[in-house]
Each structure stands twice: as C-alpha cells, then as structure tokens.
Design an enzyme around this catalytic site. Structure first.
Site, PDB file in Angstrom:
ATOM      1  N   TYR A   1      38.445  42.941  -3.159  1.00  0.00           N
ATOM      2  CA  TYR A   1      39.682  42.016  -2.640  1.00  0.00           C
ATOM      3  C   TYR A   1      40.217  41.859  -1.485  1.00  0.00           C
ATOM      4  CZ  TYR A   1      42.092  38.131  -4.694  1.00  0.00           C
ATOM      5  OH  TYR A   1      42.942  36.916  -5.104  1.00  0.00           O
TER       6      TYR A   1
ATOM      7  N   ARG B   1      44.292  26.560  -0.643  1.00  0.00           N
ATOM      8  CA  ARG B   1      45.461  27.500   0.071  1.00  0.00           C
ATOM      9  C   ARG B   1      44.887  29.245  -0.038  1.00  0.00           C
ATOM     10  NH1 ARG B   1      50.186  30.499  -2.539  1.00  0.00           N
ATOM     11  NH2 ARG B   1      47.759  31.810  -2.798  1.00  0.00           N
TER      12      ARG B   1
ATOM     13  N   LYS C   1      38.105  38.040  -7.354  1.00  0.00           N
ATOM     14  CA  LYS C   1      38.763  38.128  -8.849  1.00  0.00           C
ATOM     15  C   LYS C   1      37.953  38.873 -10.083  1.00  0.00           C
ATOM     16  CE  LYS C   1      43.249  37.678  -7.659  1.00  0.00           C
ATOM     17  NZ  LYS C   1      44.477  36.981  -8.200  1.00  0.00           N
TER      18      LYS C   1
ATOM     19  N   GLU D   1      43.140  29.770  -9.299  1.00  0.00           N
ATOM     20  CA  GLU D   1      43.945  30.771  -7.994  1.00  0.00           C
ATOM     21  C   GLU D   1      43.700  29.756  -6.870  1.00  0.00           C
ATOM     22  OE1 GLU D   1      43.767  34.183  -9.174  1.00  0.00           O
ATOM     23  OE2 GLU D   1      44.665  34.616  -7.211  1.00  0.00           O
ATOM     24  N   ASP D   2      44.464  30.311  -5.646  1.00  0.00           N
ATOM     25  CA  ASP D   2      45.017  29.505  -4.503  1.00  0.00           C
ATOM     26  C   ASP D   2      44.601  27.898  -4.388  1.00  0.00           C
ATOM     27  OD1 ASP D   2      45.267  32.538  -3.510  1.00  0.00           O
ATOM     28  OD2 ASP D   2      43.852  32.620  -2.748  1.00  0.00           O
TER      29      ASP D   2
ATOM     30  N   ASP E   1      47.875  32.186 -11.671  1.00  0.00           N
ATOM     31  CA  ASP E   1      47.768  33.718 -11.229  1.00  0.00           C
ATOM     32  C   ASP E   1      48.319  33.718  -9.991  1.00  0.00           C
ATOM     33  OD1 ASP E   1      47.109  36.690 -12.095  1.00  0.00           O
ATOM     34  OD2 ASP E   1      46.736  36.485  -9.812  1.00  0.00           O
ATOM     35  N   ASP E   2      48.908  32.849  -9.514  1.00  0.00           N
ATOM     36  CA  ASP E   2      49.647  33.010  -8.481  1.00  0.00           C
ATOM     37  C   ASP E   2      51.175  32.816  -8.708  1.00  0.00           C
ATOM     38  OD1 ASP E   2      47.432  32.972  -6.638  1.00  0.00           O
ATOM     39  OD2 ASP E   2      47.096  31.214  -6.960  1.00  0.00           O
TER      40      ASP E   2
ATOM     41  N   ASN F   1      52.317  39.516   2.005  1.00  0.00           N
ATOM     42  CA  ASN F   1      50.781  39.730   2.060  1.00  0.00           C
ATOM     43  C   ASN F   1      50.136  38.560   3.557  1.00  0.00           C
ATOM     44  OD1 ASN F   1      51.017  41.784   0.464  1.00  0.00           O
ATOM     45  ND2 ASN F   1      49.951  39.742  -2.217  1.00  0.00           N
TER      46      ASN F   1
HETATM   47  P1  NAD Z   1      53.865  29.223  -0.992  1.00  0.00           P
HETATM   48  O1  NAD Z   1      53.292  28.936   0.055  1.00  0.00           O
HETATM   49  O2  NAD Z   1      53.943  28.881  -2.085  1.00  0.00           O
HETATM   50  O3  NAD Z   1      55.714  29.716  -0.014  1.00  0.00           O
HETATM   51  C1  NAD Z   1      56.321  29.940   0.561  1.00  0.00           C
HETATM   52  C2  NAD Z   1      57.576  29.673   0.548  1.00  0.00           C
HETATM   53  O4  NAD Z   1      57.878  30.786   1.809  1.00  0.00           O
HETATM   54  C3  NAD Z   1      58.114  28.625   0.025  1.00  0.00           C
HETATM   55  O5  NAD Z   1      58.678  27.493  -0.296  1.00  0.00           O
HETATM   56  C4  NAD Z   1      58.277  27.811   2.002  1.00  0.00           C
HETATM   57  O6  NAD Z   1      59.234  26.628   2.029  1.00  0.00           O
HETATM   58  C5  NAD Z   1      59.091  29.504   2.190  1.00  0.00           C
HETATM   59  N1  NAD Z   1      59.679  29.122   3.755  1.00  0.00           N
HETATM   60  C6  NAD Z   1      58.456  29.509   4.530  1.00  0.00           C
HETATM   61  N2  NAD Z   1      59.235  29.957   5.845  1.00  0.00           N
HETATM   62  C7  NAD Z   1      60.228  30.375   5.055  1.00  0.00           C
HETATM   63  C8  NAD Z   1      61.279  31.129   6.448  1.00  0.00           C
HETATM   64  N3  NAD Z   1      61.344  31.347   7.539  1.00  0.00           N
HETATM   65  N4  NAD Z   1      62.495  31.254   5.341  1.00  0.00           N
HETATM   66  C9  NAD Z   1      62.549  30.814   4.141  1.00  0.00           C
HETATM   67  N5  NAD Z   1      61.230  30.707   3.485  1.00  0.00           N
HETATM   68  C10 NAD Z   1      60.581  30.229   3.921  1.00  0.00           C
HETATM   69  O7  NAD Z   1      53.560  30.809  -0.995  1.00  0.00           O
HETATM   70  P2  NAD Z   1      53.291  31.594  -2.052  1.00  0.00           P
HETATM   71  O8  NAD Z   1      52.519  31.615  -2.923  1.00  0.00           O
HETATM   72  O9  NAD Z   1      54.686  31.665  -2.911  1.00  0.00           O
HETATM   73  O10 NAD Z   1      53.301  32.773  -1.257  1.00  0.00           O
HETATM   74  C11 NAD Z   1      54.269  33.743  -0.582  1.00  0.00           C
HETATM   75  C12 NAD Z   1      54.096  35.461   0.046  1.00  0.00           C
HETATM   76  O11 NAD Z   1      54.083  36.152  -1.759  1.00  0.00           O
HETATM   77  C13 NAD Z   1      52.724  35.365   0.029  1.00  0.00           C
HETATM   78  O12 NAD Z   1      52.672  36.792   1.412  1.00  0.00           O
HETATM   79  C14 NAD Z   1      51.607  36.155  -0.502  1.00  0.00           C
HETATM   80  O13 NAD Z   1      51.083  37.006  -0.203  1.00  0.00           O
HETATM   81  C15 NAD Z   1      53.001  36.461  -1.292  1.00  0.00           C
HETATM   82  N6  NAD Z   1      52.409  36.854  -2.506  1.00  0.00           N
HETATM   83  C16 NAD Z   1      52.324  37.908  -3.102  1.00  0.00           C
HETATM   84  C17 NAD Z   1      51.942  38.952  -4.583  1.00  0.00           C
HETATM   85  C18 NAD Z   1      52.044  40.098  -4.817  1.00  0.00           C
HETATM   86  O14 NAD Z   1      52.755  41.039  -3.825  1.00  0.00           O
HETATM   87  N7  NAD Z   1      51.494  40.438  -6.114  1.00  0.00           N
HETATM   88  C19 NAD Z   1      52.025  37.567  -5.169  1.00  0.00           C
HETATM   89  C20 NAD Z   1      51.517  36.506  -4.895  1.00  0.00           C
HETATM   90  C21 NAD Z   1      52.206  36.214  -3.473  1.00  0.00           C
END
Ligand code: NAD
Length: 588
Positions: A119, A172, A190, A262-263, A285-286, A425
């Site tokens: 993963y 995504r 997954k 997912e994604d 899951d996201d 991440n």
């Molecule tokens: P997403 O694309 O849905 O959301 C990203 C958000 O970031 C958007 O709202 C965007 O407007 C905002 N953004 C972009 N540039 C920015 C900036 N300069 N300042 C402030 N905000 C900004 O993505 P997501 O699914 O919400 O995932 C976001 C991050 O969280 C990824 O890196 C993902 O790997 C991580 N994540 C971690 C876990 C975990 O740790 N378990 C789980 C899911 C997602």
C-alpha cells in the site's frame, strides 16, 4: 455462520476437527495444472504425495516436499534480493498471483514491513507505472461502454460470495491526480489489507475499476496505458453508470455487500456518498475512514490533555475530503459530549487555498459553507493561528512545511499541550516533521502524521514515538464488523464507534511515549476489537440483519477470519501404492 460449510472457489469445503487443531478439508473438481496454477488452491511443493496423486499433479512438481515455513524462508530470501520498492511490489504481486496463502502468510508475518510496499507509499509508484508492470489482470474492469451490461459482467467473476467491493474511477489517486485505469492498484491494495489487517477471506473481496476515460494527456499518449483512450465521460452518462453499478452489485451479492469508494475526485466523492449512503451498504474511505482515524488520534490526545473535545478549537489547513470528513465526525463527537450541532460547528475553522473560510467569502462549496463563520477575511494560516488561538491544528492540504516554526512555536505558547497533526501524504508533503513539532514545543506537542516518522530523542533524553494516523487502523475493522453482522447501511455513528474503540486500545505506556495509536504490528487484533464494538453497536441499535446474534462476538469474528495455513485436500477411499507412501518420509 455455520462451522459446517464454507464456500471456497465455488467448491464445498468441509471443516472438521482433528485432534487439537481445526483442519479445513477442501474438495475440488479441478485437476492438474488447474490446481497448481490456481492461486487459491496452489500450495506448491507443500502438496502431499496423496494430494499430488489424487489431484493429478504428480510429476507437475519437483519431487521434494516442502513445508510452508520453508517456502516462507524462500520468498523472504528472494524478497531481500529485490533492488527497490517497486521491484518488491512486483515480486509480491507475482506471489499473490501464484500462491495466495503464502502471500498472506508473508504479509502477516510482518505487516509493518510489507504494508508500505503493498500500500502507500509504494502503491502510488506502482499505479504510475501500472502499464509497465502489468502482468495479470486482477479484479473487474467495467467501462462506461459497458452500460446496460454490468450485471452480466458480474456473472463473469468466478466467486459468488462477495462481501466487500472496493471501487475507484481513478480520478484522484492518492496525491497523484488522475491516473485513469492505472488507479486499479488502489482497490487491489486496499482489499489485500482487508485480508492482511482484518482477516477477511480474499475470495470474498472484489476490486473494481470503473473506467470512464482519463483527462491525463500523458497516459492517453502512452502506448503502455491499459485503459480507455478518451477523455473522462462526465454528467448523466457517468451517473447512470454508477447507479447501474451500485444496483448490480447489490442485486448479485446482496444489500449487505459492502461497497467502499476510494480515490474519487472531490466533485464526485461527496455527491456519491450522500446519494448512496442511505440506500446501499457503502462508505468513502478518503472521507469517513480518514475521519475515524484522525478522531481516534484526537480522542487519544484527550487522554493526555485530560480535557473534553468540546473544550477545543480546531483549525484545519485544507478543506477537502479529509478535512470535511474529520470535521464532521468531530462535531458528532462533540454533540455526544453534550454540545449542540451549532456550537460544535463553531469550534471548527478551516483554511483552504484562498485563505480562512469565512461567511460571505468567494469559492465556498456547500460543504465549506457549514464551516464558514462570521469573521474578517485572512489569507495566511499563521495569522489565523494567532487570531483564533486553536488548541489543535490539522494539516490535510498536502502543502509541505505549512506548519512553520513560527506556527508551531505559537501553538506551544498558546497551549500547554498543543495538538499538531501533520496528516498530508506522502512524507514529502507533511506539514512539519515529528522532530520539528517536538523540538519547537520542547517536547510538549502531541503529534500524529499521515506518513511514518522515526522516533525522536529530545535533548532531555526522552524518546518520543510519533503516531501514524494510518487509515488501515479503521477500514479493515469496519469492513469486518459491517459484513460480520450484515449491516445494510453504514452510519456516521459506526465510524465514531470505531474511533472511540481505537482510542481506547492505546495503552498508558503508549501515550507516555507520544504514541496516539496502537503498534501497527497489532493491527489484526485491533481490527477484531473494532469489529466487535461495531457489532455490539449494530445489535444495540437494531441495525444488524444477521440473526441469531452471535453471543461471543469476538469468537465469531475470529471463526470467520482467513487462515493462512494451507488447507488439506480431501483424499477419498484411495489406496496408495507403497512406494508413494514411502516418499512421504522425505517431507521437510
Ligand atoms: P483534497 O484534494 O480533497 O483536499 C485538499 C484541500 O487542500 C483542498 O481543500 C484545497 O483547497 C486545500 N489546499 C490546497 N492548497 C492549499 C493551500 N496552499 N493552503 C491551504 N489549503 C490548500 O485532498 P484530501 O483527500 O482531503 O487529502 C489531503 C491530504 O490529506 C493528502 O495529502 C492526503 O494524503 C492526506 N490524507 C491523509 C490521511 C491519513 O493520514 N490517514 C487520509 C486521507 C488523506
């Protein structure tokens, strides 16, 4: 479930007790290469002489008899010879295609070691190179042109008893964007974790790619691309495909068949979740898995701060799928503590790419509106921290280094124990490192991250172990609990139940060392415990449809879990030639 019969590769399998150990006897009509080349049945040189004769595979294998332990040794030695992680991924997928029991025996022998290969982060690399490393198809590929025929495509899948489906449209993939059909690596990975971390039998899991095209020009021009070569189809045709898919899955495998999204890109993820969540057994899951793991981290942090969640002000960097999911579940947890919905929403602030989300600002989606409060506009996270004085900051915007030294120091001066979660991440996108958090807060910061960080030793000699908010703490346990009692819908309360259960599995010693999650090595037990809590909740609230209710739920969950020991093939009334029996004695 009855202990008498289980379905296996469309073959009746009789379980019977033999002495102390429970053995599984498998009956199959397959013979010869159909056995040795079937990953569900194959056990390589571990087939006994009786089995080799009975199954018509005598002569198709080298004469030696080798136990699974020795096979494990061999694959480990081979694994160690691989030169990089992508190579290790290809090697593991090859093993999964050839001998499934051995694959899961290997993965479960050291989940911490192998999870980053099957993963994140390696699966991301694998999806980017999917066309190159593609060997054998795994899972179902359904395209936009299959509309009207999805039910018949499902008939082609050899298993009839599917309990969990993981589906993506590849738009995504992790933080990598639109990878089209190459996103298939995600559902495959997954579901491998459903088995490795949750013990769900692999033959009950179905990975699905819904290929509607891709807007990734590089892939469209890549001769090795394995998907449809046109732009993404959107609008009514896309929606009709999704509707047909959801119905076809539920018609064929039952309304209690779990469908994990997912994604998917933001535009579809929220919309599809609200469209299907009360109609089918589904979750995203996201959004929801992430929410549960982050809230579990917060609840564990509260055991350190000795406060209630409703005493906190939480500021998000990012307002996407992860942020919305976490925020929603936090408000639910606050409501459970007695705060009104309105009051709990006020405790949460978000900064997106346009700055602080406030009432009247441009670019507010329906989801963001809920967290828009009366306030002057602010562009920078630093200013928002100074102004709003949060007790917790959560980074989910994939903006590397967004938690600057100033922000972390401000958090430390505002709070005795500041909560700082850098969840983006991969590691290169983290808002800050564990070391930065601990050193700028003199070891007072309560830290969790999305990607793993090494332990940090402080100048005073204390060593702190950063928590990794890995979604695999949640979804395999949720899957096990939901399918275990045949839930038909997955409510938010199920995720709060999972988060609470996970937070309680963290020991006082873990907390003292900075850990907000149990060790990843205990993931199988963690998943069982979460599943039990979910089942208890489900029966208490009349949501479960499996009756009668299992009295000892843990024993029940363990009884339906996948066992990586080889099955024995039934050998019926056959008289073995003496010399063949003699060969048995050279078994290793
Ligand atoms: P997403 O694309 O849905 O959301 C990203 C958000 O970031 C958007 O709202 C965007 O407007 C905002 N953004 C972009 N540039 C920015 C900036 N300069 N300042 C402030 N905000 C900004 O993505 P997501 O699914 O919400 O995932 C976001 C991050 O969280 C990824 O890196 C993902 O790997 C991580 N994540 C971690 C876990 C975990 O740790 N378990 C789980 C899911 C997602």
């Amino acid at each position: 479930m009855s202990h008498g019969f289980v379905r296996r590769e469309s073959v009746e399998t009789e379980m019977h007790r033999s002495g102390e150990k429970e053995k599984t006897l498998v009956y199959t009509k397959k013979r010869g290469y159909d056995v040795t080349r079937n990953p569900l049945l194959n056990k390589g040189m571990a087939f006994s002489m009786e089995e080799r004769l009975q199954l018509g595979i005598h002569g198709l294998l080298p004469p030696c008899f080798i136990s699974q332990d020795i096979q494990l040794l061999r694959v480990l030695k081979n694994y160690d010879m691989r030169k990089d992680d992508l190579d290790r991924y290809v090697f593991l997928m090859g093993l999964q295609d050839c001998n499934e029991k051995l694959f899961y025996r290997l993965i479960t022998s050291d989940v911490e070691r192998f999870m980053p290969i099957i993963y994140t982060p390696t699966v991301g690399l694998a999806c980017q190179q999917y066309g190159l490393i593609f060997r054998k198809p795994r899972g179902l590929f359904i395209t936009i042109h299959d509309q009207g025929h999805i039910a018949s495509i499902l008939q082609n899948w050899p298993e009839k008893d599917i309990k969990a489906v993981c589906v993506t449209d590849g738009e995504r993939i992790l933080g990598l964007g639109d990878l089209g059909c190459h996103g298939m690596g995600i559902p495959v990975g997954k579901l491998a974790l459903y088995t490795a971390c949750g013990g769900m039998p692999p033959q009950q899991c179905l990975p699905v790619m819904l290929d509607v095209g891709t807007d990734n020009e590089a892939l469209l021009n890549d001769p090795l691309y394995i998907g449809l070569r046109h732009k993404r189809v959107r609008g009514p045709a896309y929606d009709a495909l999704l509707d047909e898919f959801m119905k076809a899955i539920s018609d064929r495998y039952g309304m209690d068949c779990l469908i994990q999204f997912e994604d998917f890109a933001n535009i579809n993820a929220f919309r599809l979740l609200s469209k299907y969540r009360n109609k089918y057994c589904t979750f995203n899951d996201d959004i929801q898995g992430t929410a549960a793991v982050a809230v579990a981290g917060l609840l564990a942090a509260l055991r350190i701060t000795k406060t209630k969640l409703c005493n906190h002000t939480i500021l998000f960097q990012g307002a996407g799928e992860a942020a919305m999911g976490i925020a929603e579940l936090i408000t639910m947890a606050m409501e459970k503590e007695g705060l009104s919905k309105e009051e709990s929403l006020k405790k949460i602030w978000m900064v997106d790419s346009k700055g602080l989300i406030v009432k009247g600002r441009d670019h507010l989606t329906h989801e963001k509106e809920r967290f828009a409060h009366e306030h002057s506009q602010m562009k920078k996270l630093e200013d928002a921290v100074k102004e709003l004085k949060p007790t917790a900051i959560i980074g989910v915007a994939a903006v590397a280094g967004a938690f600057s030294e100033q922000i972390i120091r401000d958090m430390a001066s505002l709070n005795e124990r500041p909560i700082i979660f850098a969840l983006s991440n991969p590691t290169s996108k983290a808002e800050c490192t564990a070391e930065q958090c601990y050193s700028f807060t003199e070891g007072r910061g309560i830290f969790a991250s999305g990607s793993p960080f090494d332990p940090v030793t402080l100048p005073d000699g204390r060593t702190l172990y950063p928590g990794q908010g890995n979604n695999s703490y949640i979804f395999p346990g949720v899957g096990l609990g939901v399918t275990g009692c045949a839930l038909k819908h997955i409510t938010e309360a199920i995720f709060l139940t999972a988060a609470e259960a996970l937070a309680l599995l963290v020991t006082e010693k873990d907390l003292a060392e900075g850990r907000l999650y149990p060790p990843l090595s205990s993931i199988r037990d963690v998943s069982v415990k979460l599943a039990v809590k979910i089942m208890e909740y489900a029966y208490e609230h009349n949501l479960a449809t499996l009756h009668p209710e299992p009295v000892d739920k843990e024993a029940y969950i363990r009884s339906i879990s996948y066992n990586t020991d080889y099955d024995e093939f039934a050998v019926e009334s056959y008289r073995w030639p003496e010399d063949c029996m003699a060969m048995q004695s050279c078994k290793l």
